[in-house]
Structures are given as structure tokens and as C-alpha cells.
Motif scaffolding. Structure first.
Motif, PDB file in Angstrom:
ATOM      1  N   TYR A 151       0.784  -1.177   0.042  1.00 38.57           N
ATOM      2  CA  TYR A 151      -0.069   0.099  -0.002  1.00 38.57           C
ATOM      3  C   TYR A 151       0.848   1.269   0.017  1.00 38.57           C
ATOM      4  O   TYR A 151       0.080   2.423   0.217  1.00 38.57           O
ATOM      5  N   HIS A 152       2.149   1.259   0.029  1.00 33.76           N
ATOM      6  CA  HIS A 152       2.971   2.400   0.212  1.00 33.76           C
ATOM      7  C   HIS A 152       2.547   3.561  -0.788  1.00 33.76           C
ATOM      8  O   HIS A 152       2.545   4.780  -0.285  1.00 33.76           O
ATOM      9  N   ASN A 153       2.118   3.454  -2.137  1.00 32.82           N
ATOM     10  CA  ASN A 153       1.981   4.362  -3.032  1.00 32.82           C
ATOM     11  C   ASN A 153       0.650   4.898  -2.963  1.00 32.82           C
ATOM     12  O   ASN A 153       0.029   5.602  -3.970  1.00 32.82           O
ATOM     13  N   THR A 154      -0.242   4.434  -1.969  1.00 34.38           N
ATOM     14  CA  THR A 154      -1.473   4.859  -2.135  1.00 34.38           C
ATOM     15  C   THR A 154      -2.100   6.003  -1.177  1.00 34.38           C
ATOM     16  O   THR A 154      -1.145   6.363  -0.499  1.00 34.38           O
ATOM     17  N   ARG A 155      -2.939   6.645  -1.456  1.00 39.04           N
ATOM     18  CA  ARG A 155      -3.623   7.914  -0.769  1.00 39.04           C
ATOM     19  C   ARG A 155      -3.518   7.897   0.756  1.00 39.04           C
ATOM     20  O   ARG A 155      -3.127   8.617   1.290  1.00 39.04           O
ATOM     21  N   HIS A 156      -3.980   6.621   1.349  1.00 37.28           N
ATOM     22  CA  HIS A 156      -4.055   6.329   2.531  1.00 37.28           C
ATOM     23  C   HIS A 156      -2.990   6.427   3.524  1.00 37.28           C
ATOM     24  O   HIS A 156      -2.548   6.511   4.388  1.00 37.28           O
ATOM     25  N   ASN A 157      -1.675   6.248   2.592  1.00 35.84           N
ATOM     26  CA  ASN A 157      -0.321   6.239   3.144  1.00 35.84           C
ATOM     27  C   ASN A 157       0.520   7.432   3.103  1.00 35.84           C
ATOM     28  O   ASN A 157       1.584   7.425   3.460  1.00 35.84           O
ATOM     29  N   VAL A 158      -0.071   8.458   2.812  1.00 33.86           N
ATOM     30  CA  VAL A 158       0.586   9.716   2.896  1.00 33.86           C
ATOM     31  C   VAL A 158       1.228  10.238   4.231  1.00 33.86           C
ATOM     32  O   VAL A 158       2.225  10.995   4.014  1.00 33.86           O
ATOM     33  N   GLY A 159       0.600   9.807   5.166  1.00 33.53           N
ATOM     34  CA  GLY A 159       1.326  10.059   6.484  1.00 33.53           C
ATOM     35  C   GLY A 159       2.753   9.338   6.617  1.00 33.53           C
ATOM     36  O   GLY A 159       3.739   9.903   6.931  1.00 33.53           O
ATOM     37  N   SER A 160       2.905   8.096   6.011  1.00 31.21           N
ATOM     38  CA  SER A 160       4.297   7.434   5.801  1.00 31.21           C
ATOM     39  C   SER A 160       5.144   8.153   4.951  1.00 31.21           C
ATOM     40  O   SER A 160       6.345   8.329   5.192  1.00 31.21           O
ATOM     41  N   TRP A 161       4.396   8.756   3.846  1.00 26.70           N
ATOM     42  CA  TRP A 161       5.259   9.601   2.948  1.00 26.70           C
ATOM     43  C   TRP A 161       5.915  10.731   3.816  1.00 26.70           C
ATOM     44  O   TRP A 161       7.320  10.942   3.520  1.00 26.70           O
ATOM     45  N   TYR A 162       5.095  11.287   4.569  1.00 25.22           N
ATOM     46  CA  TYR A 162       5.748  12.362   5.287  1.00 25.22           C
ATOM     47  C   TYR A 162       6.952  12.084   6.316  1.00 25.22           C
ATOM     48  O   TYR A 162       7.911  12.725   6.537  1.00 25.22           O
ATOM     49  N   ILE A 163       6.782  10.930   6.807  1.00 24.55           N
ATOM     50  CA  ILE A 163       7.841  10.310   7.778  1.00 24.55           C
ATOM     51  C   ILE A 163       9.082  10.081   6.940  1.00 24.55           C
ATOM     52  O   ILE A 163      10.091  10.274   7.388  1.00 24.55           O
ATOM     53  N   TYR A 164       9.173   9.365   6.157  1.00 21.16           N
ATOM     54  CA  TYR A 164      10.034   9.036   5.035  1.00 21.16           C
ATOM     55  C   TYR A 164      10.907  10.449   4.724  1.00 21.16           C
ATOM     56  O   TYR A 164      12.223  10.562   4.668  1.00 21.16           O
ATOM     57  N   ALA A 165       9.974  11.383   3.992  1.00 19.84           N
ATOM     58  CA  ALA A 165      10.355  12.668   3.846  1.00 19.84           C
ATOM     59  C   ALA A 165      11.355  13.423   5.003  1.00 19.84           C
ATOM     60  O   ALA A 165      12.300  13.845   4.907  1.00 19.84           O
ATOM     61  N   LEU A 166      10.708  13.160   6.142  1.00 15.73           N
ATOM     62  CA  LEU A 166      11.451  13.920   7.457  1.00 15.73           C
ATOM     63  C   LEU A 166      12.430  13.240   7.726  1.00 15.73           C
ATOM     64  O   LEU A 166      13.575  13.785   8.005  1.00 15.73           O
TER      65      LEU A 166
END
Length: 186
Positions: free
Chosen positions: A12-27
Motif C-alpha cells: 500500500y505504500h503508494n496509495t493515498r491512505h499512506n501519505v502519513g508514511s510519505w511524510y515520515i520518510y521525507a522527514l
């Protein structure tokens, strides 16, 4: 502690529901850190130092509706209260590219937030960083919408908003010692 809500990474990494994880990876990337899987916390973690505070980062690697298990496990281990945690999550009410910080009690229908509240079993205000993903035209499509990949233009808007949020926060030094003590964000 800063938590980016998610479903299991691989599927599910590239799904809309996972944008919270995108933020943590970017941080984590911003602080030149690598997230490592910690099975005892049911997720991926690292820590960063912000103004001499050690901040734990967490991305649960379990399904969204049980993310509370991961968050509660790590918070209990490090003796962190819910009002000291910043939860990063997707938000249907905000358009892609829009983000807002909110301090309140409640989940607004978000199953990940609902499970976190139930796991801590306390009615307490906490910080939420809401990242807009937009809303489908048909209410019956919400489930499939959040579990689908954003369009190319939506993904650009979302990733740019995440990058802007991180750059703005740390460039302007919003997270200074006075505000940390005053607000108990962390």
C-alpha cells in the motif's frame, strides 16, 4: 513522537491512505536518517534530535484500522503520552496539496485515528497533521479511493506540500524550545 499512519508498506505504500508514511520518510531523509523495522513496535522507526529533544519517528507496518497497536506499543515503551504525539494522516476534506495542523480530540471518521484513540483509551486532545488527498465524487467509493494511487498531478501536489511543510517548519525554526514546552507537541 511523530507517527505517519499507513497500511503495510509493500502493498500500500503508494496509495493515498499512506501519505502519513510519505511524510515520515521525507522527514527522516531531511535529517539523513534511515527507518529500520522494529518488530516489537510493528513498524519502521528511527529517532531525530530537534532542539536537543530526541523525537521518535514511527511508520506502522500493519493495517490502518489497527495502527493504534503500533503507536500505543512504542508510546508505552518510551513513556510518551498521546498529547505528546503528532499524528500525520491523509484527509479527505482537504484538497491535494493542502495541509493543516489540528489540535483536538476526535477522528472525523478516520479509522487509523479511531484505533489510536481506542488503544490509548483516553479522551485527550492530540496533534494531527492533516494532508489533503481530496474526495471521490461518490461517497460509496471512499474505501477504494483511499486505497488507490493518486493521479500523477495529485501525487506531485501531495509530495510538494510535504516538502514545503518540512522546509517551512525547520527553516523558520517553528519548533523552538519555547513552543515545545508551551504546546507539548512532542
Amino acid at each position: 513522537m511523530i507517527v505517519g499512519l499507513s497500511n503495510p508498506k509493500e502493498e500500500y505504500h503508494n496509495t493515498r491512505h499512506n501519505v502519513g508514511s510519505w511524510y515520515i520518510y521525507a522527514l527522516a531523509k531531511y535529517f539523513l536518517k534511515i527507518l529500520k523495522e522494529e518488530k516489537k513496535f510493528f513498524g519502521f522507526t528511527t529517532s531525530v534530535i530537534i532542539n536537543s529533544y530526541s523525537i521518535r519517528l514511527l511508520i506502522p507496518n500493519i493495517f490502518m484500522n489497527i495502527n493504534g497497536k503500533s503507536v500505543f506499543k512504542m508510546a508505552s515503551f518510551y513513556n510518551i503520552n498521546l498529547n505528546e504525539i503528532l499524528i500525520i494522516h491523509d484527509d479527505l476534506e482537504l484538497k491535494p496539496g493542502v495541509f493543516k495542523l489540528k489540535y483536538s480530540f476526535g477522528h472525523n471518521g478516520h479509522n487509523g485515528l479511531r484505533n489510536i484513540i481506542n488503544s490509548f483509551n483516553k479522551k485527550v486532545n492530540f496533534y494531527r497533521f492533516r494532508i489533503g488527498i481530496g474526495r471521490p465524487k461518490n461517497k460509496d467509493q471512499v474505501s477504494s479511493f483511499v486505497l488507490s494511487k493518486p493521479t500523477k498531478s495529485e501525487k506531485i501536489l501531495i509530495k510538494n506540500s510535504i516538502a514545503d511543510a518540512i522546509k517551512t517548519t525547520f527553516r523558520l525554526n517553528i519548533l523552538n524550545n519555547h513552543q515545545l514546552k508551551k504546546s507539548s507537541i512532542f
